[in-house]
Design an enzyme around this catalytic site. Structure first.
Site, PDB file in Angstrom:
ATOM      1  N   ARG A  79       0.830  -1.216   0.000  1.00 44.15           N
ATOM      2  CA  ARG A  79       0.000   0.000   0.000  1.00 44.15           C
ATOM      3  C   ARG A  79       0.860   1.261   0.000  1.00 44.15           C
ATOM      4  O   ARG A  79       1.738   1.415   0.841  1.00 44.15           O
ATOM      5  CB  ARG A  79      -0.890  -0.011   1.245  1.00 44.15           C
ATOM      6  N   ARG A 148      -1.730   6.865   9.893  1.00 43.94           N
ATOM      7  CA  ARG A 148      -1.892   6.325   8.529  1.00 43.94           C
ATOM      8  C   ARG A 148      -1.950   7.478   7.515  1.00 43.94           C
ATOM      9  O   ARG A 148      -1.693   8.621   7.860  1.00 43.94           O
ATOM     10  CB  ARG A 148      -3.177   5.502   8.467  1.00 43.94           C
ATOM     11  N   LYS A 214      -3.937   1.427  14.979  1.00 48.72           N
ATOM     12  CA  LYS A 214      -3.850   2.401  13.891  1.00 48.72           C
ATOM     13  C   LYS A 214      -4.447   3.748  14.298  1.00 48.72           C
ATOM     14  O   LYS A 214      -5.315   3.806  15.196  1.00 48.72           O
ATOM     15  CB  LYS A 214      -4.555   1.861  12.658  1.00 48.72           C
ATOM     16  N   LYS A 216      -5.899   7.433  12.364  1.00 47.71           N
ATOM     17  CA  LYS A 216      -6.208   8.011  11.049  1.00 47.71           C
ATOM     18  C   LYS A 216      -6.649   9.463  11.174  1.00 47.71           C
ATOM     19  O   LYS A 216      -7.472   9.785  12.035  1.00 47.71           O
ATOM     20  CB  LYS A 216      -7.313   7.195  10.380  1.00 47.71           C
ATOM     21  N   CYS A 435     -15.063  -2.919  -0.767  1.00 46.55           N
ATOM     22  CA  CYS A 435     -13.690  -3.254  -0.367  1.00 46.55           C
ATOM     23  C   CYS A 435     -13.225  -4.470  -1.179  1.00 46.55           C
ATOM     24  O   CYS A 435     -14.044  -5.149  -1.791  1.00 46.55           O
ATOM     25  CB  CYS A 435     -13.646  -3.554   1.130  1.00 46.55           C
ATOM     26  N   CYS A 441      -8.215 -10.344   0.835  1.00 44.36           N
ATOM     27  CA  CYS A 441      -8.240  -9.956   2.239  1.00 44.36           C
ATOM     28  C   CYS A 441      -8.376 -11.181   3.157  1.00 44.36           C
ATOM     29  O   CYS A 441      -9.342 -11.942   3.049  1.00 44.36           O
ATOM     30  CB  CYS A 441      -9.391  -8.991   2.505  1.00 44.36           C
ATOM     31  N   CYS A 480     -16.681  -7.967   5.453  1.00 42.94           N
ATOM     32  CA  CYS A 480     -16.706  -8.285   6.884  1.00 42.94           C
ATOM     33  C   CYS A 480     -17.062  -7.002   7.632  1.00 42.94           C
ATOM     34  O   CYS A 480     -17.126  -5.924   7.029  1.00 42.94           O
ATOM     35  CB  CYS A 480     -15.357  -8.867   7.341  1.00 42.94           C
ATOM     36  N   CYS A 484     -14.187  -1.211   5.949  1.00 37.67           N
ATOM     37  CA  CYS A 484     -13.135  -0.530   5.189  1.00 37.67           C
ATOM     38  C   CYS A 484     -13.623   0.489   4.160  1.00 37.67           C
ATOM     39  O   CYS A 484     -12.831   1.303   3.701  1.00 37.67           O
ATOM     40  CB  CYS A 484     -12.235  -1.561   4.515  1.00 37.67           C
TER      41      CYS A 484
HETATM   42 FE1  SRM Z   1      -9.218  -1.511   6.155  1.00 33.37          FE
HETATM   43  C1  SRM Z   1      -8.010  -4.181   7.819  1.00 33.37           C
HETATM   44  C2  SRM Z   1      -8.366  -2.862   3.221  1.00 33.37           C
HETATM   45  C3  SRM Z   1      -9.727   1.479   4.667  1.00 33.37           C
HETATM   46  C4  SRM Z   1     -11.037  -0.508   8.871  1.00 33.37           C
HETATM   47  N1  SRM Z   1      -8.267  -3.202   5.624  1.00 33.37           N
HETATM   48  C5  SRM Z   1      -7.806  -4.157   6.475  1.00 33.37           C
HETATM   49  C6  SRM Z   1      -6.958  -5.181   5.710  1.00 33.37           C
HETATM   50  C7  SRM Z   1      -5.538  -4.723   5.743  1.00 33.37           C
HETATM   51  C8  SRM Z   1      -7.129  -6.654   6.165  1.00 33.37           C
HETATM   52  C9  SRM Z   1      -6.207  -7.194   7.200  1.00 33.37           C
HETATM   53  O1  SRM Z   1      -5.999  -6.571   8.258  1.00 33.37           O
HETATM   54  O2  SRM Z   1      -5.705  -8.311   6.981  1.00 33.37           O
HETATM   55  C10 SRM Z   1      -7.587  -5.023   4.297  1.00 33.37           C
HETATM   56  C11 SRM Z   1      -6.691  -5.410   3.121  1.00 33.37           C
HETATM   57  C12 SRM Z   1      -7.536  -5.988   2.013  1.00 33.37           C
HETATM   58  C13 SRM Z   1      -6.845  -6.111   0.702  1.00 33.37           C
HETATM   59  O3  SRM Z   1      -6.739  -7.258   0.206  1.00 33.37           O
HETATM   60  O4  SRM Z   1      -6.439  -5.112   0.143  1.00 33.37           O
HETATM   61  C14 SRM Z   1      -8.081  -3.601   4.353  1.00 33.37           C
HETATM   62  N2  SRM Z   1      -8.975  -0.792   4.298  1.00 33.37           N
HETATM   63  C15 SRM Z   1      -8.712  -1.539   3.200  1.00 33.37           C
HETATM   64  C16 SRM Z   1      -8.864  -0.726   1.935  1.00 33.37           C
HETATM   65  C17 SRM Z   1      -7.916  -1.114   0.818  1.00 33.37           C
HETATM   66  C18 SRM Z   1     -10.328  -0.849   1.470  1.00 33.37           C
HETATM   67  C19 SRM Z   1     -10.676  -0.216   0.138  1.00 33.37           C
HETATM   68  O5  SRM Z   1     -11.566  -0.759  -0.490  1.00 33.37           O
HETATM   69  O6  SRM Z   1     -10.126   0.801  -0.250  1.00 33.37           O
HETATM   70  C20 SRM Z   1      -8.659   0.690   2.512  1.00 33.37           C
HETATM   71  C21 SRM Z   1      -7.220   1.129   2.508  1.00 33.37           C
HETATM   72  C22 SRM Z   1      -7.095   2.576   2.902  1.00 33.37           C
HETATM   73  C23 SRM Z   1      -5.718   3.149   2.837  1.00 33.37           C
HETATM   74  O7  SRM Z   1      -5.256   3.484   1.741  1.00 33.37           O
HETATM   75  O8  SRM Z   1      -5.120   3.317   3.895  1.00 33.37           O
HETATM   76  C24 SRM Z   1      -9.143   0.487   3.931  1.00 33.37           C
HETATM   77  N3  SRM Z   1     -10.130   0.219   6.698  1.00 33.37           N
HETATM   78  C25 SRM Z   1     -10.325   1.306   5.899  1.00 33.37           C
HETATM   79  C26 SRM Z   1     -11.281   2.191   6.492  1.00 33.37           C
HETATM   80  C27 SRM Z   1     -11.820   3.470   5.882  1.00 33.37           C
HETATM   81  C28 SRM Z   1     -11.096   4.685   6.365  1.00 33.37           C
HETATM   82  O9  SRM Z   1     -10.065   4.586   7.027  1.00 33.37           O
HETATM   83  O10 SRM Z   1     -11.572   5.776   6.053  1.00 33.37           O
HETATM   84  C29 SRM Z   1     -11.673   1.611   7.696  1.00 33.37           C
HETATM   85  C30 SRM Z   1     -12.771   2.155   8.652  1.00 33.37           C
HETATM   86  C31 SRM Z   1     -12.288   3.253   9.511  1.00 33.37           C
HETATM   87  C32 SRM Z   1     -11.598   2.700  10.714  1.00 33.37           C
HETATM   88  O11 SRM Z   1     -10.379   2.536  10.654  1.00 33.37           O
HETATM   89  O12 SRM Z   1     -12.276   2.409  11.702  1.00 33.37           O
HETATM   90  C33 SRM Z   1     -10.933   0.371   7.821  1.00 33.37           C
HETATM   91  N4  SRM Z   1      -9.433  -2.197   8.050  1.00 33.37           N
HETATM   92  C34 SRM Z   1     -10.286  -1.678   8.984  1.00 33.37           C
HETATM   93  C35 SRM Z   1     -10.277  -2.534  10.141  1.00 33.37           C
HETATM   94  C36 SRM Z   1     -11.101  -2.332  11.442  1.00 33.37           C
HETATM   95  C37 SRM Z   1     -10.303  -1.615  12.455  1.00 33.37           C
HETATM   96  C38 SRM Z   1     -10.999  -1.563  13.796  1.00 33.37           C
HETATM   97  O13 SRM Z   1     -10.863  -0.576  14.487  1.00 33.37           O
HETATM   98  O14 SRM Z   1     -11.664  -2.504  14.187  1.00 33.37           O
HETATM   99  C39 SRM Z   1      -9.413  -3.609   9.846  1.00 33.37           C
HETATM  100  C40 SRM Z   1      -9.063  -4.798  10.750  1.00 33.37           C
HETATM  101  C41 SRM Z   1      -7.998  -4.489  11.712  1.00 33.37           C
HETATM  102  O15 SRM Z   1      -7.381  -3.431  11.720  1.00 33.37           O
HETATM  103  O16 SRM Z   1      -7.762  -5.386  12.537  1.00 33.37           O
HETATM  104  C42 SRM Z   1      -8.911  -3.359   8.516  1.00 33.37           C
HETATM  105 FE1  SF4 Z   2     -11.165  -7.076   4.406  1.00 37.08          FE
HETATM  106 FE2  SF4 Z   2     -13.225  -6.667   5.960  1.00 37.08          FE
HETATM  107 FE3  SF4 Z   2     -11.726  -4.608   5.215  1.00 37.08          FE
HETATM  108 FE4  SF4 Z   2     -13.269  -5.779   3.450  1.00 37.08          FE
HETATM  109  S1  SF4 Z   2     -13.975  -4.688   5.284  1.00 37.08           S
HETATM  110  S2  SF4 Z   2     -11.124  -5.245   3.139  1.00 37.08           S
HETATM  111  S3  SF4 Z   2     -13.243  -7.878   4.090  1.00 37.08           S
HETATM  112  S4  SF4 Z   2     -11.070  -6.250   6.480  1.00 37.08           S
END
Ligand code: SRM
Ligand code: SF4
Length: 572
Positions: A79, A148, A214, A216, A435, A441, A480, A484
């Protein structure tokens, strides 16, 4: 450092020990990179996140490989962290070339204005990250327990304009809040371990164990909340006077992640905590981060985000503790409100004689598939016009600095590559997000990116039938409950629940000022539109004076909301 130190120390999670003993994020990454194995140990897997990469497996191949007794097919997601989503033409072309050289031939624009590669093999990991650095972009801190990517409205208003100031502030924060360890340089640039005995002063902001989770940050204008400021751990809502950003309302505690069946976890909207003058922005952000560093939950990662401090302490206590970290007296937030949202799609003047074109990218995936050749199309446009590219939080891209004569040629190139111009994309498609989910993922329990296009097609027909095609309707789908693509803020949120079954949420809005609520649980994928149909029909016959779908759902929340076991929505 605050005097209000945590009173008792519960057992820290294993990740904390791993960070502490990592020698500032080194672990044994370099040794494994140079070795023959195709994957990293669990400890290094966690450290790799700070470096901007996730060890994944090809989930499509999982079943057959397991049945055939073959080991996992390991691969990596990489990323890029891109403050305010700004990428030069040269950078984009280099990334595009790397997508073929090292990854699965696609690029993915993310919901935080980043760019991801998928399917990178271990042997190509060094080349990919080093290559990204050669373009002067970085992956450091794109993932991991640190600040981030810093988001800001990417629209290219003229130099000195309010949006330009916002983007510069995002860049400043990104620079000031980045990790300082030399490990990244050693591993990915030099390729050899140099400085193994770094002292405690290496990370003045983060310390040895970095943050509990994390963190943000995003900056927005009240009239254009295109980055979802209330979903940020630290949301900065600009206060503008006479064309200058003079300060920000500091919102803290936004976050989407939750776990099905665990009512202690929930999405939460950031709360206004204080006001900062623009010149105090960095020390104010540092103060919030230090509070989080010292008080965040280091025992239970599911409850470690700063939102749980805001929720559990309440705003008043949070303010009192923050006051000990701030550079000056805590000032009350101003009565600033989000009033609007822009997609920035289509053809717009920039204010300096140039134009920009916002191109709608379905779920952020840039690929060539069949007759739809978006990747080649974008490369052609970038080679031809040399625009700056700017990524949006809706996973779209703005091609900037174009001459006023470019539109006809852009339309021709789009048509040649089978790409629908943004003006012809339906509102529901424009606002939709998904996502990646399966196949990459590791946390996905259901499909999202690969499932949403068919659902949108079906929904478009339904909206057409009901004469509702032109209403702004945001549909966000995740594989899930981690959220994201911020599905808990959209008009319709579709969240993977169990294989082919989803939880449906309704009642959000495009401006991102509220959370939606649980409408139906365990809906089979093929029945999602059928489940929404009666709701849309009622909305059509009952809506008054241009009322919007999410607003109508909120007005009928008591009768529509299902018993909440999957969504604690917005606890007070
Ligand atoms: Fe996310 C984890 C993809 C934005 C909340 N996110 C992941 C992981 C890395 C899975 C993992 O931990 O093994 C995913 C990788 C999937 C893949 O194959 O690419 C993933 N997140 C993404 C992306 C690529 C989704 C997208 O469709 O664009 C976004 C990358 C953003 C970036 O460039 O940095 C992405 N993730 C977000 C957002 C939106 C935002 O930040 O505005 C959220 C919700 C806001 C937040 O953080 O609460 C988000 N991602 C999560 C979470 C839940 C965190 C929590 O507090 O519970 C996880 C799981 C974790 O961290 O354990 C996670
Ligand atoms: Fe993976 Fe869940 Fe984030 Fe989708 S919402 S990219 S399934 S961690």
């Amino acid at each position: 450092m605050s005097n209000d130190a945590p009173s008792s120390e519960p057992k820290r999670s294993a990740v904390e020990a791993m960070k502490e003993t990592s020698r500032y994020l080194r672990g044994s990454i370099i040794e494994t990179l140079q070795g023959e194995v195709d994957h990293f140990s669990d400890a290094d897997k966690n450290l790799l996140k700070f470096h901007g990469t996730y060890q994944q497996e090809d989930r499509d191949a999982r079943k057959a490989r397991t049945q055939g007794g073959v080991r996992k097919h390991y691969m990596f997601m990489v990323r890029c962290k891109i403050p305010a989503g700004r990428v030069t033409a040269d950078q984009y072309l280099a990334l595009d070339a790397m997508a073929s050289q090292y990854a699965n031939g696609t690029l993915r624009f993310t919901s935080r204005q980043g760019i991801q590669f998928h399917g990178v093999l271990k042997g190509d990991l060094h080349g990919t990250i080093a290559g990204i650095n050669q373009t002067l972009l970085t992956t450091l801190g794109a993932c991991g327990d640190v600040e981030r990517n810093v988001m800001a409205c990417p629209a290219p208003d003229a130099e000195g304009s309010v949006r330009h100031q916002l983007q510069e502030a995002a860049r400043l924060l990104a620079t000031q809040l980045a990790p300082r360890t030399r490990a990244y340089h050693e591993i990915w640039i030099n390729g050899q371990a140099l400085n193994k005995d770094e002292s405690e002063t290496v990370e003045p902001l983060y310390g040895k164990t970095y943050l509990p989770r994390k963190f943000k940050t995003g900056l927005a204008l009240p009239e254009d909340n295109c980055i979802d400021v209330y979903a940020q751990d630290l949301g900065l809502l600009a206060h503008v006077q006479g064309g200058q950003i003079v300060g920000y309302n500091v919102l803290v505690g936004g976050g989407m992640g939750m776990t099905h069946g665990n009512a202690n976890t929930f999405p939460f909207m950031a709360r206004p905590i204080c006001y900062t003058r623009a010149e105090d922005l960095v020390p104010t952000a540092e103060a919030v981060i230090k509070l989080f560093r010292d008080h965040g939950n280091r025992a239970d990662r599911k409850r470690a985000r700063i939102k749980y401090l805001v929720h559990d302490w309440g705003v008043e206590r949070f303010r009192a503790v923050l006051a000990e970290y701030l550079p000056g007296p805590l000032q009350a937030p101003l009565p600033l409100e989000v009033t609007g949202f822009e997609t920035h799609l289509g053809w717009h003047p920039q204010g300096n004689g140039k134009w920009y074109y916002g191109l709608s990218v379905e779920n952020g995936r840039v690929k060539d598939e069949g007759t739809l050749r978006l990747r080649t199309c974008l490369r052609t446009l970038v080679q031809r016009f040399r625009p700056e590219l700017r990524l949006t939080a809706l996973q779209d891209v703005l091609l900037c600095d174009l001459p006023g004569t470019a539109l006809a040629e852009i339309n021709r190139v789009l048509e040649e590559h089978g790409i629908t111009p943004s003006e012809k994309v339906s509102p529901v498609q424009k606002y939709s997000l998904a996502c990646p989910a399966i196949p990459t993922c590791g946390l996905a329990i259901s499909e999202a990116e690969r499932a949403l296009p068919l659902i949108i097609d079906e929904l478009e027909l339904e909206l057409q039938r009901l004469g509702l095609s032109e209403i702004p309707l945001s549909v966000r789908m995740t594989g899930c409950p981690n959220g994201c693509v911020r599905p808990y803020q959209s008009d319709i949120g579709i969240v993977g629940r169990s294989g082919d079954k989803y939880t449906i949420f309704v009642g959000g809005e495009v401006e991102g000022r509220r959370l939606n609520f649980l409408y139906q649980d365990l809906v089979p994928r093929g029945e999602i539109v059928a489940v929404l149909r009666p709701l849309l029909e009622r909305f059509r016959s009952e809506r008054r004076n241009g009322e919007r779908f999410g607003d109508w759902c909120q007005a009928h929340r008591d009768e529509l909301s299902a018993p909440a076991h999957a969504h604690a929505a917005s606890p007070a």
